[in-house]
Scaffold this motif. Structure first.
Motif, PDB file in Angstrom:
ATOM      1  N   ALA A 217     110.364 151.444  59.008  1.00  0.00           N
ATOM      2  CA  ALA A 217     111.087 150.664  57.999  1.00  0.00           C
ATOM      3  C   ALA A 217     110.712 151.112  56.589  1.00  0.00           C
ATOM      4  N   ASP A 218     109.434 151.411  56.362  1.00  0.00           N
ATOM      5  CA  ASP A 218     108.999 151.932  55.057  1.00  0.00           C
ATOM      6  C   ASP A 218     109.703 153.238  54.728  1.00  0.00           C
ATOM      7  N   PHE A 219     109.817 154.127  55.730  1.00  0.00           N
ATOM      8  CA  PHE A 219     110.488 155.409  55.509  1.00  0.00           C
ATOM      9  C   PHE A 219     111.953 155.200  55.118  1.00  0.00           C
ATOM     10  N   VAL A 220     112.622 154.260  55.791  1.00  0.00           N
ATOM     11  CA  VAL A 220     114.027 153.992  55.482  1.00  0.00           C
ATOM     12  C   VAL A 220     114.165 153.494  54.046  1.00  0.00           C
ATOM     13  N   ARG A 221     113.305 152.554  53.669  1.00  0.00           N
ATOM     14  CA  ARG A 221     113.370 152.015  52.312  1.00  0.00           C
ATOM     15  C   ARG A 221     113.059 153.093  51.277  1.00  0.00           C
ATOM     16  N   ALA A 222     112.075 153.942  51.563  1.00  0.00           N
ATOM     17  CA  ALA A 222     111.685 154.998  50.620  1.00  0.00           C
ATOM     18  C   ALA A 222     112.813 155.993  50.386  1.00  0.00           C
ATOM     19  N   ALA A 223     113.683 156.135  51.378  1.00  0.00           N
ATOM     20  CA  ALA A 223     114.816 157.057  51.262  1.00  0.00           C
ATOM     21  C   ALA A 223     116.050 156.385  50.653  1.00  0.00           C
ATOM     22  N   GLY A 224     115.907 155.153  50.211  1.00  0.00           N
ATOM     23  CA  GLY A 224     117.005 154.467  49.540  1.00  0.00           C
ATOM     24  C   GLY A 224     117.707 153.417  50.366  1.00  0.00           C
ATOM     25  N   GLY A 225     117.266 153.233  51.617  1.00  0.00           N
ATOM     26  CA  GLY A 225     117.852 152.209  52.465  1.00  0.00           C
ATOM     27  C   GLY A 225     119.215 152.602  53.009  1.00  0.00           C
ATOM     28  N   GLY A 226     119.805 151.656  53.718  1.00  0.00           N
ATOM     29  CA  GLY A 226     121.093 151.896  54.349  1.00  0.00           C
ATOM     30  C   GLY A 226     121.069 151.441  55.788  1.00  0.00           C
ATOM     31  N   PRO A 227     122.191 151.535  56.483  1.00  0.00           N
ATOM     32  CA  PRO A 227     122.260 151.058  57.868  1.00  0.00           C
ATOM     33  C   PRO A 227     121.369 151.883  58.795  1.00  0.00           C
ATOM     34  N   VAL A 228     120.784 151.188  59.753  1.00  0.00           N
ATOM     35  CA  VAL A 228     119.899 151.809  60.739  1.00  0.00           C
ATOM     36  C   VAL A 228     120.410 151.462  62.133  1.00  0.00           C
ATOM     37  N   ALA A 229     120.586 152.475  62.971  1.00  0.00           N
ATOM     38  CA  ALA A 229     121.090 152.277  64.324  1.00  0.00           C
ATOM     39  C   ALA A 229     119.943 152.172  65.316  1.00  0.00           C
ATOM     40  N   ASP A 230     119.942 151.097  66.083  1.00  0.00           N
ATOM     41  CA  ASP A 230     119.035 150.939  67.223  1.00  0.00           C
ATOM     42  C   ASP A 230     119.853 151.293  68.454  1.00  0.00           C
ATOM     43  N   VAL A 231     119.689 152.513  68.943  1.00  0.00           N
ATOM     44  CA  VAL A 231     120.553 153.057  69.989  1.00  0.00           C
ATOM     45  C   VAL A 231     119.909 152.825  71.353  1.00  0.00           C
ATOM     46  N   GLY A 232     120.654 152.143  72.233  1.00  0.00           N
ATOM     47  CA  GLY A 232     120.064 151.661  73.475  1.00  0.00           C
ATOM     48  C   GLY A 232     119.284 150.396  73.200  1.00  0.00           C
ATOM     49  N   CYS A 233     119.911 149.489  72.447  1.00  0.00           N
ATOM     50  CA  CYS A 233     119.206 148.329  71.888  1.00  0.00           C
ATOM     51  C   CYS A 233     118.897 147.251  72.913  1.00  0.00           C
ATOM     52  N   GLY A 234     119.493 147.329  74.101  1.00  0.00           N
ATOM     53  CA  GLY A 234     119.247 146.277  75.077  1.00  0.00           C
ATOM     54  C   GLY A 234     119.665 144.924  74.547  1.00  0.00           C
ATOM     55  N   THR A 235     118.778 143.961  74.651  1.00  0.00           N
ATOM     56  CA  THR A 235     119.093 142.599  74.218  1.00  0.00           C
ATOM     57  C   THR A 235     118.723 142.334  72.762  1.00  0.00           C
ATOM     58  N   GLY A 236     118.430 143.395  72.010  1.00  0.00           N
ATOM     59  CA  GLY A 236     118.369 143.280  70.567  1.00  0.00           C
ATOM     60  C   GLY A 236     117.033 142.937  69.955  1.00  0.00           C
ATOM     61  N   ARG A 237     115.968 142.953  70.734  1.00  0.00           N
ATOM     62  CA  ARG A 237     114.684 142.518  70.161  1.00  0.00           C
ATOM     63  C   ARG A 237     114.167 143.476  69.090  1.00  0.00           C
ATOM     64  N   ILE A 238     114.361 144.791  69.259  1.00  0.00           N
ATOM     65  CA  ILE A 238     113.899 145.746  68.252  1.00  0.00           C
ATOM     66  C   ILE A 238     114.805 145.691  67.034  1.00  0.00           C
ATOM     67  N   THR A 239     116.102 145.563  67.260  1.00  0.00           N
ATOM     68  CA  THR A 239     117.043 145.396  66.152  1.00  0.00           C
ATOM     69  C   THR A 239     116.646 144.208  65.293  1.00  0.00           C
ATOM     70  N   ALA A 240     116.350 143.093  65.938  1.00  0.00           N
ATOM     71  CA  ALA A 240     115.979 141.885  65.206  1.00  0.00           C
ATOM     72  C   ALA A 240     114.650 142.063  64.487  1.00  0.00           C
ATOM     73  N   HIS A 241     113.710 142.740  65.125  1.00  0.00           N
ATOM     74  CA  HIS A 241     112.417 142.970  64.473  1.00  0.00           C
ATOM     75  C   HIS A 241     112.600 143.822  63.216  1.00  0.00           C
TER      76      HIS A 241
END
Length: 216
Positions: free
Chosen positions: A43-67
């Protein structure tokens, strides 16, 4: 979406176990501090690069997406199983979840700032890994961070039952980090860090951080 035998088996298996799966894995991150730390770093890396949408691919029931969303990341989830997506939408109604396959990733080129595949490559056969990673590279912005986790080992096992005793028919591929890192480099990623660990997520798990390079 073209679905061959193994993909159809994987989808129907996770449709069958979706509700039980959600109950069994919902609290895993509470017991996995190292995994939480890697997600926080991502998450720090994403923010440092300016942010934007992040894909959780193979997200299952969404626990990592929500985290990730809880860490301030604009995360959304994609999964092959409509049953899993139904549960993800039920459990995390404020987030975006879509049915889709990493083998035919329906996202525009350069449309995501980061991508996570959290123990979701484990059902992809070897001959499909390179095309999947090519999709990951295509949809990531140049320099975008990639976070992969997977089971470490040297064997493939057919899983016929799981998550509450429900019938399944999925192949679980365990791989060495060196092999996964080599595939990433061959697909146009740099590999920045890798580690192995034992936790509630996996008896022996591998984690790799990579970054996409511009498509020539």
């Amino acid at each position: 979406m073209s679905v061959d035998g193994w993909l159809a088996d994987t989808r129907s298996s996770y449709d069958t176990v979706a509700a039980s799966y959600a109950d069994l894995v919902r609290g895993l991150l509470a017991d996995t501090p190292y995994e939480r730390a890697t997600l926080s770093l991502f998450a720090d890396f994403v923010r440092a690069a300016g942010g934007g949408p992040v894909a959780d691919v193979g997200c299952g029931t969404g626990r990592i997406t929500a985290h990730l969303a809880g860490l301030g990341v604009d995360a959304f989830g994609i999964d092959l199983s409509p049953g899993m997506i139904e549960v993800a939408r039920r459990d995390h109604p404020g987030l975006r979840f879509e049915v889709g396959s990493m083998t035919d990733l329906d996202l525009a080129e350069g449309s995501v700032a980061g991508l996570v595949a959290w123990y979701s490559l484990i059902h992809i056969p070897d001959h499909q890994v390179a095309p999947v990673l090519a999709h990951f590279r295509r949809v990531l912005r140049p320099g975008g961070p990639l976070l992969l986790s997977f089971h470490v080992g040297n064997e493939t096992r057919l899983k016929t039952q799981g998550y509450g005793g429900h019938p399944m028919k999925v192949h679980v591929h365990r791989r060495q980090p060196a092999q996964v890192a080599a595939w990433l480099r061959e697909s146009g990623f740099t590999v920045e860090a890798q580690m192995t660990l034992a936790s509630a997520e996996s008896a022996l798990g591998g984690i790799i951080f990579g970054r996409s390079q511009p498509v020539a």
